[in-house]
Each structure stands twice: as C-alpha cells, then as structure tokens.
Design a protein around this motif. Structure first.
Motif, PDB file in Angstrom:
ATOM      1  N   GLU A   1       1.427   4.097  -3.088  1.00 41.98           N
ATOM      2  CA  GLU A   1       1.343   5.551  -2.897  1.00 41.98           C
ATOM      3  C   GLU A   1       2.610   6.239  -3.382  1.00 41.98           C
ATOM      4  OE1 GLU A   1       0.560   6.069   1.229  1.00 41.98           O
ATOM      5  OE2 GLU A   1      -1.517   5.362   1.113  1.00 41.98           O
ATOM      6  N   THR A   2       3.765   5.598  -3.137  1.00 43.81           N
ATOM      7  CA  THR A   2       5.037   6.169  -3.590  1.00 43.81           C
ATOM      8  C   THR A   2       5.095   6.232  -5.116  1.00 43.81           C
ATOM      9  OG1 THR A   2       6.180   5.323  -1.637  1.00 43.81           O
ATOM     10  CG2 THR A   2       7.548   5.907  -3.528  1.00 43.81           C
TER      11      THR A   2
ATOM     12  N   ARG B   1       0.817  -1.201   0.000  1.00 45.45           N
ATOM     13  CA  ARG B   1       0.000   0.000   0.000  1.00 45.45           C
ATOM     14  C   ARG B   1       0.863   1.268   0.000  1.00 45.45           C
ATOM     15  NH1 ARG B   1      -5.194  -0.413   3.551  1.00 45.45           N
ATOM     16  NH2 ARG B   1      -3.657  -1.009   5.112  1.00 45.45           N
ATOM     17  N   SER B   2       1.887   1.288   0.846  1.00 49.40           N
ATOM     18  CA  SER B   2       2.770   2.465   0.889  1.00 49.40           C
ATOM     19  C   SER B   2       3.591   2.581  -0.393  1.00 49.40           C
ATOM     20  CB  SER B   2       3.696   2.394   2.101  1.00 49.40           C
ATOM     21  OG  SER B   2       4.513   1.246   2.050  1.00 49.40           O
ATOM     22  N   ASN B   3       3.995   1.431  -0.960  1.00 51.66           N
ATOM     23  CA  ASN B   3       4.753   1.458  -2.216  1.00 51.66           C
ATOM     24  C   ASN B   3       3.894   1.967  -3.370  1.00 51.66           C
ATOM     25  OD1 ASN B   3       7.133   0.337  -1.071  1.00 51.66           O
ATOM     26  ND2 ASN B   3       6.235  -1.712  -1.199  1.00 51.66           N
TER      27      ASN B   3
END
Length: 370
Positions: free
Chosen positions: A91-92, A87-89
C-alpha cells in the motif's frame, strides 16, 4: 488514476488484498475468514505432498513424479506469506506512485503512465491465460486418465483412508482446487513485482520528459533531481521487500526445469502428459523471464538516462542548472540493479544462466539414474 488495477483484483481473489470498499467490521471479518480458508487450502495440499515424499516414496520415479509439483506449491505458500506480510508495504509503494513527484502533472506524462498501465495489464492477462491454461490441461488430463482409474491427480499422504467414493471425490477436488488457487498466488505475486518494475521504467521516462522541458523552464530541474533520487529509493524499497521471494523462485525454477526435463525422458506411459509438462515448464520459465526482462529494462533505462541528458541542449542553461544536471548524471552512472537476496542479478544473463544450470543438473540426474 488507478495503479495496477487488474493485479489488485487478482490479489483480492487469492485472499491477499481486501477490497477498498469493504470497510465495515463485518466485511473485514468475512475477508479474514476467506484468507484463512485459502491459507489452509494450499498448505494442507502442500503438506500432503511433503509427507508423501517423507513417508511413502521409496524410488526415484515416484520422487520425480511428486517433487516438481511440491516445489511449485512451496513457492506458492511463500508468495502468499510474502504478500500478506508486505500488505502495508505494498500500500505504501502504491501510495508513493500516486503522489508527487511521481504523479503525472501534464497530459503527455499522463499518456506515458497510461501506456505503461496498458502494458502491465496486457502482460498480466497473457500470464493468467498461460498459467490457468496449464491448470486446465492438468485437470483435463487427470479426468481422462487418473480419475477413471480411481487415482489422485498428485501423489499424497493422508491420515485417513480415501478409498470410498465420497472421500475420494473430496480429496480429488481438494487437490485440483488447491493446485489452481496456488497458481493464482503465483500470478498475483509475479504480476505485482513485475508491475512495480514497469512503473520504475515509467517514472524514468516521465523524468526524461520533464528534463527535456527544463531546457525552456530551468526552475523544474530541482524537482527533476528530487524525482531521480526518489526513483532510486523506490527501487531499493521494492528490491528489499521481495528479494527473498525472487531468490526462492530462481532456485525452484531451476529445480523444476531439471525434473521436468527428466520427466520427458521417462517411459511412453507419460506421453499423455507431454502437453501438460510443456505448459507447466513454459509457466515456470515465464515467471523468471518476466523478472529478468523487466529487471534488465530498469537497468538499461536508468543507464540510458545519462546519455539522454547529455544529448539535451544543456549548453544553453546557466551554471546552476548545469550543476544540477551533472548531479543527476553522476548518480545515474551507477544504474538501478535488482538482485535476488543480493546473490543473483535480475537480468537476461541470469535467465540464460538458469537454463544452462537446469540442463547441467538434468544431465547429472540422468547419469545418476543410468
């Protein structure tokens, strides 16, 4: 400018992408509960099918009736985990597309991105229609056949007796809802990965647009070289984060194709399910076809960039500008290539190979049964 807006709406529906507006602790908690509920929903359905194969199935016909759907649910669970873990990747990656050097700076560049965004939205919409039409067909076929006989849509082992009407309705609804939710995870993950591949093609076209302008403004060549390098790094990031998910999809699609072909050769009792099996097979093939098609497009466009640079009026540039162009061309001689777990290249040859492998495996299975 919104990136993959329609895809992120699907991610929100399947519990893998909290809306940006839900920033309060209460809303975050509610969405976390929703995610856990979706997680339990598809995993309990997948586990009931797996236990049925382990504990109940004792002949090849029952095995093939259940196995191809079990495979699809296993991949759905894997895709949900991949989306949650990355999920964070994700967004990145989206953040990178909205900043320099990827951010469009001229009206023609904005038009290029809008063109590709419309393509992504169209592909996703048609993919949703195909997959959910398959789910609707499965549901209607089940209601017209199995439900009247008091049978579940899919074979399952459950630790309780569901012969009573209330329990049967609960289990029956659980299977159909879980099956539909699992299909949404397929759509969400596939459209996200393919959308990122399309955006790589978009960035290559924007880079070509900027390179053509560099003939009249050589100062932007350094920015073009930086953008080209960032495109390669961005593609590597996408490949690293999703290569195992794509590999599992390749393997499962091959097996599903094999068992679906076997289902077509069974007795006439399956005639009512022919449309269902055809739609299901088309959905599985579409998953791999999108990966292979756009993986192939990225490779071709990154290779074509070298030819397009050579066709520019580069002879009017000074030596420093020519050296910068040569640097871009030298890097572009090795095209961007996506692989699944560093084993299978994502191109049209791999798609044809999958069809051939599926047919060969089907022949082996058929000979074994004979």
């Amino acid at each position: 400018m919104h990136i993959l807006e329609f895809t992120f709406k699907i991610l929100t529906i399947c519990g893998c992408g909290r809306p940006d507006s839900w920033t309060t602790p209460y809303k975050r908690f509610v969405y976390h509960v929703y995610t856990v509920f979706i997680l339990l929903l598809i995993h309990t359905f997948m586990l009931s099918q797996l236990l049925d194969i382990i504990l109940t199935v004792d002949n090849s016909d029952d095995f093939t009736d259940n196995f191809y759907m079990l495979l699809a649910m296993i991949v759905s669970c894997c895709k949900m985990f991949a989306l949650l873990i990355n999920r964070s990747n994700i967004e990145t990656l989206i953040d990178i597309l909205t900043k320099k050097p990827f951010q469009p700076s001229e009206p023609d560049e904005v038009a290029i991105r809008q063109k590709y965004e419309r393509l992504i939205q169209s592909n996703t919409l048609h993919y949703v229609i195909l997959v959910e039409s398959t789910c609707l067909c499965v549901t209607m076929t089940s209601l017209l056949t199995e439900f009247k006989k008091g049978k579940l849509t899919f074979r399952a082992w459950l630790p309780f007796d569901y012969s009573s009407s209330s329990r049967f309705l609960f289990v029956y609804a659980h299977q159909l809802i879980s099956f539909t939710v699992g299909s949404v995870h397929h759509v969400a993950c596939d459209s996200l990965i393919c959308g990122l591949l399309v955006h790589i093609c978009c960035q290559i076209e924007i880079l070509e647009c900027r390179l053509r302008k560099s003939v009249y403004n050589p100062e932007i060549l350094r920015e073009c070289a930086f953008q080209h390098n960032r495109i390669f790094k961005f593609a590597q990031m996408v490949n690293d984060k999703f290569k195992f998910t794509i590999f599992i999809q390749f393997v499962v699609s091959t097996l599903v194709m094999c068992f679906n072909l076997y289902q077509f050769t069974k007795s006439t009792a399956l005639r009512a399910k022919y449309i269902q099996l055809i739609l299901y097979m088309c959905s599985m093939l579409s998953q791999i076809f999108f990966y292979c098609w756009y993986g192939n497009e990225v490779k071709l466009r990154s290779r074509q960039l070298v030819t397009n640079i050579f066709e520019m009026e580069w002879f009017e540039l000074d030596n420093d500008a020519k050296k910068t162009l040569l640097t871009i061309m030298r890097r572009g001689t090795v095209p961007i290539e996506f692989t699944s777990a560093t084993v299978i290249s994502m191109n049209l040859d791999s798609f044809v190979g999958l069809l051939k492998t599926s047919y060969s495996a089907y022949n082996i299975l058929k000979q074994t049964q004979e």
